[in-house]
Design a protein around this motif. Sequence first.
Motif, PDB file in Angstrom:
ATOM      1  N   VAL A  80     -25.905 -29.486  11.157  1.00  0.00           N
ATOM      2  CA  VAL A  80     -25.452 -30.660  11.905  1.00  0.00           C
ATOM      3  C   VAL A  80     -24.872 -31.696  10.941  1.00  0.00           C
ATOM      4  O   VAL A  80     -23.801 -32.273  11.192  1.00  0.00           O
ATOM      5  N   TYR A  81     -25.547 -31.913   9.844  1.00  0.00           N
ATOM      6  CA  TYR A  81     -25.120 -32.917   8.868  1.00  0.00           C
ATOM      7  C   TYR A  81     -23.739 -32.593   8.300  1.00  0.00           C
ATOM      8  O   TYR A  81     -22.948 -33.502   8.032  1.00  0.00           O
ATOM      9  N   SER A  82     -23.445 -31.314   8.140  1.00  0.00           N
ATOM     10  CA  SER A  82     -22.166 -30.911   7.545  1.00  0.00           C
ATOM     11  C   SER A  82     -21.149 -30.461   8.599  1.00  0.00           C
ATOM     12  O   SER A  82     -20.124 -29.869   8.257  1.00  0.00           O
ATOM     13  N   TRP A  83     -21.447 -30.708   9.875  1.00  0.00           N
ATOM     14  CA  TRP A  83     -20.515 -30.487  10.984  1.00  0.00           C
ATOM     15  C   TRP A  83     -20.008 -29.033  11.017  1.00  0.00           C
ATOM     16  O   TRP A  83     -18.808 -28.771  11.172  1.00  0.00           O
ATOM     17  N   GLN A  84     -20.932 -28.097  10.895  1.00  0.00           N
ATOM     18  CA  GLN A  84     -20.543 -26.689  10.897  1.00  0.00           C
ATOM     19  C   GLN A  84     -20.004 -26.267  12.264  1.00  0.00           C
ATOM     20  O   GLN A  84     -20.210 -26.943  13.276  1.00  0.00           O
ATOM     21  N   ARG A 434     -14.883 -31.220  16.012  1.00  0.00           N
ATOM     22  CA  ARG A 434     -16.248 -31.181  15.491  1.00  0.00           C
ATOM     23  C   ARG A 434     -17.073 -32.377  15.971  1.00  0.00           C
ATOM     24  O   ARG A 434     -18.276 -32.441  15.730  1.00  0.00           O
ATOM     25  N   TYR A 435     -16.437 -33.346  16.637  1.00  0.00           N
ATOM     26  CA  TYR A 435     -17.197 -34.418  17.271  1.00  0.00           C
ATOM     27  C   TYR A 435     -17.898 -33.935  18.538  1.00  0.00           C
ATOM     28  O   TYR A 435     -18.735 -34.642  19.092  1.00  0.00           O
ATOM     29  N   THR A 436     -17.521 -32.757  19.002  1.00  0.00           N
ATOM     30  CA  THR A 436     -18.190 -32.148  20.148  1.00  0.00           C
ATOM     31  C   THR A 436     -19.157 -31.095  19.639  1.00  0.00           C
ATOM     32  O   THR A 436     -18.761 -30.165  18.933  1.00  0.00           O
ATOM     33  N   TYR A 437     -20.424 -31.229  19.974  1.00  0.00           N
ATOM     34  CA  TYR A 437     -21.409 -30.248  19.506  1.00  0.00           C
ATOM     35  C   TYR A 437     -21.166 -28.886  20.158  1.00  0.00           C
ATOM     36  O   TYR A 437     -20.765 -28.807  21.325  1.00  0.00           O
ATOM     37  N   PRO A 438     -21.434 -27.815  19.419  1.00  0.00           N
ATOM     38  CA  PRO A 438     -21.372 -26.484  20.026  1.00  0.00           C
ATOM     39  C   PRO A 438     -22.550 -26.271  20.974  1.00  0.00           C
ATOM     40  O   PRO A 438     -23.589 -26.918  20.847  1.00  0.00           O
ATOM     41  N   ILE A 439     -22.377 -25.369  21.916  1.00  0.00           N
ATOM     42  CA  ILE A 439     -23.484 -24.920  22.752  1.00  0.00           C
ATOM     43  C   ILE A 439     -24.216 -23.831  21.975  1.00  0.00           C
ATOM     44  O   ILE A 439     -23.592 -22.963  21.360  1.00  0.00           O
ATOM     45  N   GLY A 440     -25.523 -23.855  21.967  1.00  0.00           N
ATOM     46  CA  GLY A 440     -26.287 -22.859  21.235  1.00  0.00           C
ATOM     47  C   GLY A 440     -25.934 -21.442  21.668  1.00  0.00           C
ATOM     48  O   GLY A 440     -25.857 -21.146  22.866  1.00  0.00           O
TER      49      GLY A 440
END
Length: 455
Positions: A80-84, A434-440
């Motif tokens: 999360v910190y590195s916006w993977q 990358r401002y949008t989180y991925p869905i698990g």
Amino acid sequence: MKQLIYIIAAAAMIATGCRKYVEIDQIGKRTLTYTKDYRAILDNNSQLEAGFFMPIYSGDDTRILDSLKQVQLLDIPGNVYSWQAQYWGDTQSDSDWEKLYKAIYTCNEVLAGVMDSKNGTDADKRQLYAEALTHRAYAYWCLVNIYGPQYDSATAAKDLGVPVLLTPDLFTPLNRASVAIVYDRIITDLKAAAADLPTLPDYNTRPSKAAVYSLLARTYLMTRDFTNARSYAEQTLALQSGLLDLRTYQTSATGFPYRLADPEVIFSKVNANAYPFAGVQLDTALLSLLGTKDLRYTLFVRPGASFSPAFTGFGYWRQKYSRETNMVTQGPGVPEMMLIKAECAARSNDAATATDILNTIRTRRFRTADYVALTPGTAQQALENVVNERKREFFGTGLRWFDQKRLNKDAAFARTVTRRFKGVEYILEPNSPRYTYPIGTKYILLNPEIEQSIR
């Protein structure tokens, strides 16, 4: 489908593959029958006070410079910190996703049954119904702003938001609704709830009219409807306007209020996971913005040596004053409403009103001898002052991530953020996907109808 519903809702009364858990009494469990049963589940703060956790690592007020602290960071927060591109492995859970949908399931249980419950007055039932709408709206506000792209009126009708679940039905389709539909649901639910709620709550974990108006102010701010955002912020402040005076604690933090007794907290929501025991390291630019005379610096920032394990740099400390080490307040509060009003005033070319509001807040954030009042300049200068004050007021809470995201729509505030993590440089451009989180991945594997976010 049942398995996925269990995972994303994690409801206590549902067992995987066992529909009877929502139909008949089970040994050791109680079917929701009486109005007081619904009151009990809505007062379960372990479920319904949950906010979010991971955006604390995403925002530019967090900066992990200590190399040892970087190594100690677990894989998911590190991603999360590195916006993977993806944060979770195929079997790993997303705690924010699951806890927020768990809250939604609980609210849907109340909405489906409370009006037919026994031994309660009609007014009590309507209030509980309204409380459930408010809690659900807050959960969807978090979800759409974490997992959906920033609201844009030109694209919101087609941008992917999140699944909208309105009943406790195990077989509800889980296709992602558009961002516009999610926002419409939030606003509709909040407006429907207001009439049946008390002006102020018995406890700030319970919804109230003030909570509804404050959430509407937040929501309209995210949609850039500054007229409605200001109106609802003002309506909130007409009901609750208490502001902590940090000068009271400049020599001793004894008596610093718990969140449940904090006059600034309108609707208590807290991080959805335990706040990192070792503390979140703060960005050097944030520390420079605060300066050493700001009481938010002297009270809420501590050298890394104060944490365990120790690190080089400075960490966030505020939650420790209220003896609630793992509780970081993320619900709407009085300072936020004041700053929304100030921002909307600045955007309407009213620099004087915006500056007056800033001075009202800031006089309580500095020792009297240290404070120099701001003077009105241009509307753009006032807006810049408001944005900077939001950085000072909300650091360490995760709220900065949502400000970064929405302010990318303003050319004057769009910033490229860079980080060096474990020897690799990462770059986050304005309006990046990358401002949008991925869905698990776990949830998509179990239910392919959920589309992945563009990354």
